[in-house]
Design an enzyme around this catalytic site. Structure first.
Site, PDB file in Angstrom:
ATOM      1  CG  ASP A 288       1.157  -5.192   5.517  1.00  0.00           C
ATOM      2  OD1 ASP A 288       1.906  -5.749   4.691  1.00  0.00           O
ATOM      3  OD2 ASP A 288      -0.058  -5.453   5.591  1.00  0.00           O
TER       4      ASP A 288
HETATM    5  C1  BGC Z   1      -0.100  -7.655   3.006  1.00  0.00           C
HETATM    6  C2  BGC Z   1       0.483  -8.584   4.028  1.00  0.00           C
HETATM    7  C3  BGC Z   1       1.565  -9.417   3.412  1.00  0.00           C
HETATM    8  C4  BGC Z   1       2.615  -8.499   2.840  1.00  0.00           C
HETATM    9  C5  BGC Z   1       3.806  -9.213   2.242  1.00  0.00           C
HETATM   10  C6  BGC Z   1       0.964  -6.888   2.267  1.00  0.00           C
HETATM   11  O1  BGC Z   1       0.455  -6.191   1.188  1.00  0.00           O
HETATM   12  O2  BGC Z   1      -1.007  -6.783   3.633  1.00  0.00           O
HETATM   13  O3  BGC Z   1      -0.517  -9.369   4.607  1.00  0.00           O
HETATM   14  O4  BGC Z   1       2.107 -10.296   4.350  1.00  0.00           O
HETATM   15  O5  BGC Z   1       2.014  -7.720   1.833  1.00  0.00           O
HETATM   16  O6  BGC Z   1       3.498  -9.851   1.079  1.00  0.00           O
END
Ligand code: BGC
Length: 748
Positions: A288
């Site tokens: 993430d």
């Molecule tokens: C979130 C994810 C997301 C990623 C990319 C993160 O902050 O937890 O679910 O896919 O950002 O945008």
């Protein structure tokens, strides 16, 4: 000179990997061979580049890419980008990767296509409320078509985190509290996004996230600590991810949380042992956002270099936004702290995905301005969004047949969300247009009533303490026969980093409802809710005649909601998550354990029982609850046999009659209770459901087949097993019932 060299190599690469049968029928092995031949040409630095992802950021006018990112791309230091879209924007970057890097390896473009790309569908919790797997698959297919036409190859969805705490804002992004329902939606999302053939330019890679336990963050506070036993992990939190793998999901994303002391992004047990060894997953895993760097704040790594090593050792392939792999992998390999082969494996998996998408045959195949123009907001897609909004809403209460609305009446439409086109899209609305494209509830009403019979007033803001517009709301309501109030949350109150300690309606909205009720004790009040989590509606329940939970219903939400309110669509949604009486009951979910001192059914107030002094144990609205304008009666539950064996199966049938005045859909739910186990089992477990259509007066008999596989669970030795004994079984329209039938699983 460099350019000439690059072009020569690019041609060579495309020759090496393109002059073979292209798509369908190719096995992973064939792809691996092609990838291996490409990797022979790659330096360590270039291989590392494939494991690096950067964000383009975006603005209303298009993607903004920093000079740094451009130079990283030119150096071959980046394999994937996120937050970049449009055929035009992605083409510019792809041209740099293909024409200006030594090997011309195409970039992968990822984006959060969570519940639609441009045409926004109801939020995922709403989609789960439809219990309509065909619709989830279909709308994900549409989202993939729109996103891929805009240059996207990969969505960071579905989110498969089981969530039992409505304070957690991301409950809106998942399928709610139940493991079975979440697992079923997992399959539907993956099939929808990835289709049958990834090589098809309308399909995109799906990503099962967040692995794992993220939904169990302590106190519902986002990113917070997670502690749970392996039994709960395996029985509740892991199965949706396994279902995604069985459906062919190509990628996984790590979770921000730690699990039993080890942050997910560095958790070998999760990635090496479960994902790779047990489940044989061969797609790639992305972290993430900045999750490698966060290992330092977690107190798990002393610095970014150590964090990089820990993540790689855990089996993570791609680094999203930490710059960790780019900065440290090479030295970690050179000094022998990591094996080059670990980098090779990660690079190989990423290249394999690019291969499957067909990017080596044509890096621009998803980049086509005409297709983009003709695909986005297609009429057919907007109609599908309207339908999804209707089937995802849940009728929580409907006293004295207040709904459907009578088209001859004058209606006061009041509330901060009554004419809203911004919040209605909900959180994580990808490239959705919040500036006027969406249809508000007011727009929907205009399709059913002449303008002179709709009286609109905003009444108050979503989250403000002012009351000065109450007077206008009251005078508006005075002109009408009845009141429809549209209240709820700001779209930013759910989603990431949007935990709430109160789950009541924010601001003065409940006061507005009270003011209207006080002034008009006899007028019917219908409450339509837009929100991203279960709310505490204990006051609203007493003040209203009907409540429709519309969640955030998306681009065509207002039209879909009007279709339900005026009876064009008879509501069929059922709650995928429990609505508590108040925040103190959290976590509350239907498939809880019994305890050694459950409250007696006939005397819930007894001392020394598992209860509260001030409220009942029961929720305000249970899991599976949802009314219809008609009435469905369940009768004649029969079992094909009173006993079952490990190898046989048993059929449970029930008659469902539409006893009311409207045709409609019903969602019949199969529940089982394993009465005695070597580890205690939940009081009820959803094991099947069917959405059926019944004309008024019609009866249908439906059947569920139960075999030993449906009764399995992880015991205390973490064996996935089934135990003989007595089981209770029921088929009902909600989880609120008492079992009457049993069968025995014989030990043979
Ligand atoms: C979130 C994810 C997301 C990623 C990319 C993160 O902050 O937890 O679910 O896919 O950002 O945008």
């Amino acid at each position: 000179m460099k350019i000439i060299k690059a072009s020569f190599l690019t041609v060579l690469i495309f020759f090496v990997i393109s002059c073979q049968p292209k798509k369908v029928g190719l096995q992973d092995n064939d792809y691996y061979k092609k990838v291996d031949s490409l990797m022979k040409l790659m330096t360590l630095q270039e291989k590392i580049g494939q494991t690096v992802m950067y964000s383009g950021g975006w603005s209303v006018t298009g993607p903004i890419i920093s000079d740094n990112n451009i130079s990283y791309i030119k150096n071959g230091d980046v394999g994937a980008m996120l937050n970049v879209y449009t055929a035009e924007g992605t083409r510019k970057l792809q041209e740099i990767a293909v024409n200006e890097t030594r090997l011309g390896i195409p970039l992968l473009f990822g984006y959060d296509v969570i519940h639609g790309f441009k045409t926004i569908f109801p939020i995922n919790l709403a989609a789960a409320s439809s219990w309509d797997l065909d619709d989830i698959e279909k709308t994900s297919r549409i989202a993939a078509d729109e996103a891929s036409s805009s240059g996207i190859h990969w969505t960071f969805a579905p989110m498969l985190d089981v969530a039992r705490d409505p304070r957690w804002g991301r409950i809106s992004e998942g399928a709610g509290e139940d493991v079975f329902l979440t697992s079923k939606t997992a399959e539907a999302y993956v099939k929808g996004f990835q289709g049958d053939n990834l090589y098809d330019k309308t399909t995109i890679l799906a990503c099962a996230k967040h692995f794992v336990g993220y939904g169990a963050a302590q106190a519902g506070r986002d990113y917070h600590t997670v502690n749970m036993g392996e039994g709960e992990l395996r029985n509740v939190y892991l199965p949706p991810f396994k279902a995604a793998i069985d459906a062919g999901v190509e990628t996984f994303m790590t979770a921000f949380n730690e699990l039993n002391g080890v942050p997910a992004t560095a958790n070998k047990f999760l990635y090496k042992e479960i994902l790779r060894n047990e489940w044989k997953f061969n797609g790639f895993v992305v972290t993430d956002y900045t999750a490698i760097n966060e290992l330092i704040k977690h107190g798990f790594a002393k610095d970014a270099k150590e964090a990089t090593k820990l993540a790689m050792n855990a089996g993570i392939d791609m680094d999203m936004m930490s710059s960790a792999n780019r900065k440290y992998l090479s030295s970690l390999v050179k000094e022998g702290s990591l094996q080059e082969n670990q980098v090779n494996e990660a690079c190989r998996r990423v290249l394999l995905a690019k291969y499957k998408l067909g990017l080596f045959d044509n890096p621009y195949k998803y980049i086509d301005k005409d297709r983009e123009k003709n695909t986005i907001y297609k009429r057919e897609y907007l109609n599908a969004a309207r339908h999804s909004a209707a089937i995802s809403s849940v009728l929580l209460k409907n006293d004295a047949r207040t709904l459907p609305l009578n088209k001859t009446q004058k209606i006061a439409l009041i509330g901060p969300l009554a004419n809203d086109k911004r919040h209605i899209l909900g959180n994580w609305a990808a490239a959705g247009d919040r500036k006027g494209k969406a249809a508000s509830v007011y727009d929907g009403f205009k399709e059913y009533l002449p303008k002179n019979r709709i009286f609109y007033a905003k009444g108050c803001e979503i989250d403000s303490k002012e009351k000065e517009n109450f007077t206008k709301a009251i005078s508006t309501a005075n002109k009408a026969d009845m009141i429809v109030l549209v209240l709820g949350e700001d779209y930013n109150m759910s989603g990431e980093a949007a935990s709430r300690s109160s789950i009541k309606l924010p601001g003065n909205q409940t006061s507005l409802l009270k003011a209207l009720r006080n002034k008009f004790p006899k007028k019917k009040i219908v409450l339509v809710l837009m929100n991203g989590r279960p709310l505490d509606l204990s006051e609203e329940e007493l003040l209203t005649d009907a409540i429709l939970e519309a969640w955030f219903p998306g681009t065509m939400g207002g039209l879909g909601i009007a279709d339900v309110l005026f009876g064009t669509y008879n509501p069929s949604g059922k709650l995928p998550v429990t609505f508590p009486r108040n925040v103190g009951q959290i976590p509350i979910y239907y498939n809880m354990k019994n305890t050694g001192r459950p409250i007696p059914e006939n005397n819930p107030k007894q001392d020394y029982k598992s209860n509260y002094l001030d409220i009942p144990n029961t929720p305000l609205y249970p899991f599976g609850h949802g009314l219809s304008y008609t009435k469905f009666t369940y009768s004649n539950v029969t079992l094909s046999s009173k006993s079952n064996t490990y190898s046989s199966s048993l059929e449970a049938t029930v008659d469902i009659k539409n006893d009311g005045d409207y045709d409609g859909f019903e969602i019949a739910q199969l529940y089982i209770h394993d009465k005695v186990g070597s580890v205690t089992r939940p009081v009820k477990e959803l094991k099947g459901f069917k959405k059926i259509f019944l004309k008024k007066g019609e009866t249908k008999t439906i059947t569920f087949t139960i075999n030993a596989e449906n009764l399995k669970f992880y015991n205390s030795n973490m064996e996935y097993t089934v135990e003989p004994g007595e089981f209770e079984i029921a088929i009902q329209g909600s989880s609120d019932f008492k079992f009457k039938n049993t069968f025995v699983l014989e030990d043979i």
